[in-house]
Design an enzyme around this catalytic site. Sequence first.
Site, PDB file in Angstrom:
ATOM      1  N   HIS A 197       0.818  -1.218   0.000  1.00  0.00           N
ATOM      2  CA  HIS A 197       0.000   0.000   0.000  1.00  0.00           C
ATOM      3  C   HIS A 197       0.848   1.263   0.000  1.00  0.00           C
ATOM      4  CE1 HIS A 197      -3.242  -2.867   0.991  1.00  0.00           C
ATOM      5  NE2 HIS A 197      -3.865  -2.085   0.133  1.00  0.00           N
ATOM      6  N   ARG A 304     -10.538   3.421  -2.302  1.00  0.00           N
ATOM      7  CA  ARG A 304     -10.094   2.695  -1.101  1.00  0.00           C
ATOM      8  C   ARG A 304     -10.467   3.535   0.133  1.00  0.00           C
ATOM      9  NH1 ARG A 304      -5.539   1.233  -4.746  1.00  0.00           N
ATOM     10  NH2 ARG A 304      -5.221  -1.005  -4.600  1.00  0.00           N
ATOM     11  N   GLU A 451     -10.722 -11.439  -4.461  1.00  0.00           N
ATOM     12  CA  GLU A 451      -9.289 -11.299  -4.161  1.00  0.00           C
ATOM     13  C   GLU A 451      -8.790 -12.399  -3.230  1.00  0.00           C
ATOM     14  OE1 GLU A 451      -8.545  -7.489  -2.299  1.00  0.00           O
ATOM     15  OE2 GLU A 451     -10.436  -7.513  -1.223  1.00  0.00           O
ATOM     16  N   ASN A 474      -3.925  -7.890  -6.471  1.00  0.00           N
ATOM     17  CA  ASN A 474      -2.819  -7.734  -5.512  1.00  0.00           C
ATOM     18  C   ASN A 474      -2.958  -8.771  -4.409  1.00  0.00           C
ATOM     19  OD1 ASN A 474      -2.425  -5.463  -7.049  1.00  0.00           O
ATOM     20  ND2 ASN A 474      -3.389  -4.082  -5.588  1.00  0.00           N
ATOM     21  N   ASP A 475      -4.160  -8.867  -3.873  1.00  0.00           N
ATOM     22  CA  ASP A 475      -4.369  -9.862  -2.818  1.00  0.00           C
ATOM     23  C   ASP A 475      -4.548 -11.262  -3.393  1.00  0.00           C
ATOM     24  OD1 ASP A 475      -4.080  -8.619  -0.297  1.00  0.00           O
ATOM     25  OD2 ASP A 475      -5.901  -7.484  -0.689  1.00  0.00           O
ATOM     26  N   ARG A 485       2.758  -9.480  -0.047  1.00  0.00           N
ATOM     27  CA  ARG A 485       2.949  -8.453  -1.079  1.00  0.00           C
ATOM     28  C   ARG A 485       3.869  -7.312  -0.653  1.00  0.00           C
ATOM     29  NH1 ARG A 485      -3.214  -6.063  -1.339  1.00  0.00           N
ATOM     30  NH2 ARG A 485      -2.356  -4.115  -2.090  1.00  0.00           N
ATOM     31  N   CYS A 522      -9.424  -4.339 -10.440  1.00  0.00           N
ATOM     32  CA  CYS A 522      -8.880  -3.103  -9.878  1.00  0.00           C
ATOM     33  C   CYS A 522      -7.518  -3.319  -9.221  1.00  0.00           C
ATOM     34  CB  CYS A 522      -9.860  -2.479  -8.888  1.00  0.00           C
ATOM     35  SG  CYS A 522     -10.264  -3.556  -7.515  1.00  0.00           S
TER      36      CYS A 522
HETATM   37  C1  PEP Z   1      -6.230  -5.815  -4.529  1.00  0.00           C
HETATM   38  O1  PEP Z   1      -6.057  -6.549  -3.556  1.00  0.00           O
HETATM   39  O2  PEP Z   1      -5.870  -6.110  -5.683  1.00  0.00           O
HETATM   40  C2  PEP Z   1      -6.898  -4.514  -4.354  1.00  0.00           C
HETATM   41  C3  PEP Z   1      -7.252  -3.796  -5.390  1.00  0.00           C
HETATM   42  O3  PEP Z   1      -7.092  -4.056  -3.104  1.00  0.00           O
HETATM   43  P1  PEP Z   1      -5.900  -3.497  -2.181  1.00  0.00           P
HETATM   44  O4  PEP Z   1      -4.691  -3.295  -3.077  1.00  0.00           O
HETATM   45  O5  PEP Z   1      -6.357  -2.241  -1.577  1.00  0.00           O
HETATM   46  O6  PEP Z   1      -5.707  -4.582  -1.185  1.00  0.00           O
HETATM   47 MG    MG Z   2      -7.046  -6.169  -1.691  1.00  0.00          MG
END
Ligand code: PEP
Ligand code: MG
Length: 586
Positions: A197, A304, A451, A474-475, A485, A522
Amino acid sequence: MKKLTGIPASPGIVTGKTFLYLEDDFPEIPHYFIPKTMVETEWKRFEKAVGEATEEIRGLRDQAAKEATTAAAKEQAKILEAHMMMLEDPDFQDQLKARLSSSLQNIEWVVWDISRELTGKLLASPDPLFRERAADISDVSNRILAKLLSLKKRFSLADISEDVILVVHDLLPSDVLSLNRDHVKGLAMDMGGRTSHTAILARAFGIPAVLGLSSISREVENGEALVVDGDSGTVIIKPDKAAWQRYEESLSKFQKREKKFLSLRELPAETKDGRHITLKANIEVPEEADQAIRYGAEGIGLYRSEFFFLTPGESADEERQYLAYTQVLKTMGGLPVTIRTMDMGGDKVLPEHQVSGEKNPLLGWRAIRFSLALPEIFKTQLRAILRAGVNGNVKIMFPMISGIEELEAALKILDEVRAEGRAAGHAAGQPTGRSKKQPYAKNIEVGAMIEIPSAAMTADILAKKADFFSLGTNDLIQYSLAVDRGNERVNYLAQPLHPAMLRLIKNTIDAAHHQGIIAAMCGEMAGDPSMTALLLGLGLDEFSMNASAIPSVKEVIRRVDQQSCQALAREALSCSSYQQVVKLVK
Ligand code: PEP
Ligand code: MG
């Protein structure tokens, strides 16, 4: 000159002066550098601490003097008297002030450092009287330190008041939110990965960043010249003339490229054979919505919202949330805005809800689990969204859904909020009229983030209850490939093109289409132009990304046709390793 290589986390090239922020490395005595403008504030903290310490010693001395019937008590009173004199000794204070101004380090560190120097010298003396004085000095400086450490106002990253490149060991997302964005021109960090993040926020704020550098905070001195190249993931300490020149040239190329990209703004995101693809922006703070418009986003695919709760000094009551959401909706002028309910937890924690001792916070009490466990906080957020929704086109999305029970539980709470609203007079979609009750938006689409692997695997079940899906890659990468991550050591394993990822994505998109709902993405993968054609071929309907990535993704969309993308996707799905897919996609 020294070159270090890390993870390119936020694009752009910047040259400037290092600002080293070391706070977390020294848990007992905080240690960090301060800007010149902070010297007076630090000194005032010192004077306040000395005042409090003097009062404390005076109290002890008076007590000892009252009881001074024994030789020991008399001796104690004398020692305390000496400590008071030491505290106010102008020579001691001058020495501290001079060191504070010349070294530009925090006052706790200066006090500790000078007292360590003085006691070291005294202890080395053959004279026992001098050696005894060492204990007095430690005693006095410890007392000042105790006072300083309890004085709340300390240097914060918001106080940075000149243009710098921030060098740190690690930064929490909430630290990034608090830093002075007018003056922090670049970021170089020992820790962190591309989808952490901290990286996401650096991109959102347009701060070029290189993360995962392992040792930069130990290799660079405060004030030293630095080049941060967020495109290639390199950092140069004390660049020579040739390096400066090279980077100045790349900077001007970068600026030209940006200009060209902005000119794509008005062109549609359409494949050669005429399929329109919706490109939206991800945002973390309301002000980013302007940027989304600037880059031609057709909406916000991911807001977010949890960052609102993490912003220092921001109170998250319903009214403040309502205003923030309304600001975004109004800026977007009727374009859709998907507000993800708070994805709290993991590396994003509210101090008042910090759970101590979670061994695996990323697998712990976070996102929708947190919201379902604290329905009052969740309901407050939903009320604010429903009220703000009348100012535009709002959608709601739940994070970290692991299965149908969680989605149903979240939907049930949303229904309760609507019912409570009706009972209280917030008639859905009705104008305010004479009643003071604000209306709630009606017919809001409610989606689920996909996710977690279990959600991707049961997408057919979830699709029956959701109005849309958004893939959070991402998750999804983190949980399906078991790769933290934010951990730079295992970053090489975080492969969006891993065959497992392609299957999970395909399964999700197919399930959505089978049920007649949209499949969006996303996660950061959506903003990577090298993956655009493949994702189109897999059938993705919507891409949401950092706004500045929109032009490069659009450029790819306009160059391809559906048939060739589908052929590419078929071939990718038959590959057995991510290296093969990477080669194919290239
Ligand atoms: C993700 O996990 O891909 C996502 C878009 O949410 P975040 O990056 O805020 O965990
Ligand atoms: Mg996420």
